[in-house]
Structure formats: C-alpha cells, structure tokens
Design a protein around this motif. Structure first.
Motif, short mmCIF file in Angstrom:
data_model
loop_
_atom_site.label_atom_id
_atom_site.label_comp_id
_atom_site.label_asym_id
_atom_site.label_seq_id
_atom_site.Cartn_x
_atom_site.Cartn_y
_atom_site.Cartn_z
N TYR A 1 10.01 26.68 3.80
CA TYR A 1 10.40 26.96 4.90
C TYR A 1 11.85 26.55 5.53
O TYR A 1 12.22 26.69 6.50
CB TYR A 1 9.39 25.78 5.80
CG TYR A 1 8.24 26.02 5.67
CD1 TYR A 1 7.51 27.18 5.74
CD2 TYR A 1 7.49 24.69 5.34
CE1 TYR A 1 6.12 27.08 5.69
CE2 TYR A 1 6.02 24.78 5.22
CZ TYR A 1 5.39 26.02 5.42
OH TYR A 1 4.00 25.92 5.35
N ARG A 2 12.78 26.18 4.42
CA ARG A 2 13.99 26.09 4.43
C ARG A 2 14.28 25.32 5.93
O ARG A 2 15.28 25.55 6.64
CB ARG A 2 14.92 27.45 4.64
CG ARG A 2 14.74 28.08 3.12
CD ARG A 2 15.35 29.54 3.34
NE ARG A 2 15.04 30.14 1.83
CZ ARG A 2 15.77 29.71 0.71
NH1 ARG A 2 16.41 28.98 0.70
NH2 ARG A 2 15.31 30.54 -0.38
N GLN B 1 4.11 28.19 12.41
CA GLN B 1 3.50 29.90 12.47
C GLN B 1 2.86 30.21 11.32
O GLN B 1 1.80 30.81 11.70
CB GLN B 1 4.92 30.58 12.28
CG GLN B 1 5.59 30.80 13.73
CD GLN B 1 6.96 31.59 13.63
OE1 GLN B 1 7.53 31.83 12.69
NE2 GLN B 1 7.59 32.17 14.64
N GLU B 2 2.81 29.42 9.96
CA GLU B 2 1.99 29.56 9.17
C GLU B 2 0.93 28.90 9.56
O GLU B 2 -0.40 29.36 9.13
CB GLU B 2 2.60 29.21 7.91
CG GLU B 2 1.77 29.88 6.67
CD GLU B 2 2.78 29.62 5.31
OE1 GLU B 2 3.12 30.74 4.84
OE2 GLU B 2 3.25 28.79 4.95
N SER C 1 12.92 24.90 8.54
CA SER C 1 12.47 25.47 9.78
C SER C 1 11.17 25.02 9.99
O SER C 1 10.12 25.46 9.48
CB SER C 1 12.36 26.75 9.55
OG SER C 1 11.99 27.34 10.82
N SER D 1 8.80 27.84 11.10
CA SER D 1 8.04 28.52 10.18
C SER D 1 6.86 28.00 9.84
O SER D 1 5.87 28.75 9.51
CB SER D 1 9.10 28.51 9.02
OG SER D 1 10.20 29.43 9.26
N ALA E 1 10.59 28.62 20.27
CA ALA E 1 11.30 27.97 19.18
C ALA E 1 12.09 26.83 19.73
O ALA E 1 12.40 25.79 18.94
CB ALA E 1 11.96 29.15 18.64
N PRO F 1 -0.65 31.37 13.19
CA PRO F 1 0.02 32.55 13.37
C PRO F 1 -0.09 33.18 14.63
O PRO F 1 0.73 34.41 15.02
CB PRO F 1 -0.50 33.45 12.10
CG PRO F 1 -1.81 32.75 11.77
CD PRO F 1 -1.78 31.25 12.10
#
Length: 317
Positions: free
Chosen positions: A286-287, A295-296, A289, A292, A305, A299
């Motif tokens: 997810y770096r 959202q997974e 994030s 991210s 954000a 979705p």
C-alpha cells in the motif's frame, strides 16, 4: 636371510620360525617400533621385500593375518589396518565392536553424545568401509543398529538421512517433539515461534524445505487450524502479492478493531498494520497509503481521501 637370495627352498615358509624371522626382519627394515606401527603395513611392503610369496600363499594376501601371527597377544583393531578382511563387516558382532570402540575413542559418555557422531568420525577412524558399504553412508542407520532401544531423534545428528523430511510422519514426529520442548500447549502458541527457535532446535533443514517460512511449516503440521499467517514472525515470500490474502487480512483486521461500517475505516492508521504483523503490507504494497487499503476493502464506497490526513500524520509518515 634366505628370502633375499632368490627363491626360498621348498617348504621354507611352512616353518613358523622362518615366517616370524622374516616378519621381524621386515619390521626392522620398515621402522616398526611398536605394535601400532604395524597398522600401516600393506601388501606392497611384502612384495618389495621378498615376501610376496609368503603373503600370497601362507597369509592369503592378508598383511593383517601376518601381523596377527607375529604378535598374537596384542588386542588388534582390524579396522585400523589399511583394509579389513573380506566379509568382516557382515558380522553384527564386528560392527558392534567397532561402534563400541569408536564411541569410547570419541569419549562419548552421556547417552545423547551419540548425536555428535559424524561421517568424518568414521572416515578418520577406519570405519569408511563400514559406513559406506553396510549403512549406505547413513550415520543414523549405524547408530540405530548399535542402540536399537534408543528412541532416536534423527534431526539431532549433523544431517538427517536423505529424503527424511519428505516423509510426513518424520515431519510430524519432529513438530511433536519441538512442541513439547518449547511448551506449545495450544495451536495459538505456535505464533510466537521464530525461525531462530527452529534452527536452534535442529530443524533448520526442515525450515529450508518450507522456504524459511515458519507459517508453512506449522500449517503442514496442523493443516485444519485456521491460521493467520501475518501473526507469525513473517509471512511467506510473495504472500501479500495475492489479493485474496490481503482481503482476508483486512476482513480480520476490521473485526479486531471493531470496524463494522465503511465509515469506521476512516479511523485506520499505520499502527494497526504494525501491531498485527502486516507492516510489510502497509509499507511495500500500500506504500503507506491508507486510502489504498480501504479502497481494497470496500472498492465501491465513495472514499474521501482528505479524511485520512490525520491518520496519516499520526502514523508518522
């Protein structure tokens, strides 16, 4: 010295006195100063010193037989000669005599000292023929015959027999033993076991078989338990690259922190990942994030954000 003047008279070697005289002479010529020096005697020593006929006819090409006649009262160890007599190791009594001698020579006093026995110990102490020809180079097989009543733990030797870990029963035996040793009373306690624990308890080669993954190793042992791979010391290589694995983790995480609705996930922060063994998921997939991640998880939800700003800041990113 009749043997140095060509052929000896007919029947010369039939006289024990003549045979012993030759052997004494040979010993002086070869510099044999004590009985142990005779262990180095070889067939070529006789041939080069006029004794080939004596060795071949009277001693049947066995230097050891000649030495035994010369010094019959010395407690010879047949395996210390260059070659043991043909068929010597087919005798269980001879094999046992060797093993008793070897363990005493190596000063094995405690019962478990036998696990320190290695192939090198055999090859350096006249037992290469025994280990290679009779036990197929398996130290475990040699010890098993020597101590048939001992409950052997094969993994304690320097190496396990070839193909040992391919047998499910052997892997189960090891894991049962390890669990007892580390006091693993419930499945959940396996989560605390590290690769170092396994390596320090003779299981390094088994761990390697599972790619260094404690999780894979434990799962093989107890396949019906609902394991959470992220709760182990580390997840298997490539684990977080699988979407199904990430979704499984996020479902589990939501239940742990009581996130029941999508809106609850706005309270997500990096520490949630770090505390539950998924730091690599957070940083590498997810770096950092959080958006991210959620959202997974959901979705189809319309995420804002900017609402993750505070959570991102609190995570130290």
């Amino acid at each position: 010295m009749r043997w140095g003047r060509g052929r000896v008279p007919h029947g010369f070697w039939d006289e024990k006195e003549n045979r012993l005289a030759y052997l004494q002479w040979l010993g002086l010529k070869l510099g044999m100063q004590c009985p142990e020096d005779w262990y180095a005697i070889q067939r070529q020593h006789f041939i080069r010193n006029y004794g080939g006929g004596l060795l071949g006819v009277w001693y049947r090409d066995s230097p050891q037989a000649a030495v035994r006649e010369l010094l019959p009262d010395y407690p010879w160890r047949p395996w210390l000669f260059k070659r043991t007599p043909q068929g010597y190791w087919t005798s269980a009594e001879n094999r046992r005599a060797y093993m008793k001698w070897l363990t005493r020579k190596l000063k094995f006093r405690r019962r478990d000292d036998i696990y320190g026995l290695s192939k090198q110990d055999f090859t350096e102490n006249g037992g290469a023929g025994l280990l290679g020809n009779h036990y197929d180079w398996s130290v475990v097989a040699a010890v098993r015959e020597f101590r048939p009543s001992m409950n052997l733990h094969e993994w304690k030797f320097n190496s396990v027999p070839q193909g040992f870990w391919n047998v499910a029963e052997n892997r189960e035996r090891y894991m049962d033993w390890l669990g007892e040793r580390l006091r693993i009373r419930t499945p959940e306690l396996w989560y605390r076991i590290s690769g170092k624990d396994i390596e320090q308890n003779y299981g390094g080669t088994l761990l390697t078989r599972f790619g260094g993954s404690v999780y894979r190793m434990v799962e093989d042992f107890q396949p019906h338990f609902d394991w959470k791979p992220w709760l182990f010391e580390s997840t298997p290589s490539g684990y977080w690259g699988v979407l199904e694995n990430r979704q499984q983790y996020l479902h589990w995480l939501g239940a742990q922190v009581n996130f029941k609705r999508p809106y609850d996930w706005y309270d997500l922060h990096g520490s949630h990942f770090y505390r539950t063994g998924a730091g690599q998921l957070y940083t590498h997939v997810y770096r950092y994030s959080l958006l991210s991640a959620v959202q997974e998880r959901y979705p189809n939800f319309n995420w804002k954000a900017e609402r993750f700003g505070q959570a991102i800041a609190s995570s130290g990113v």
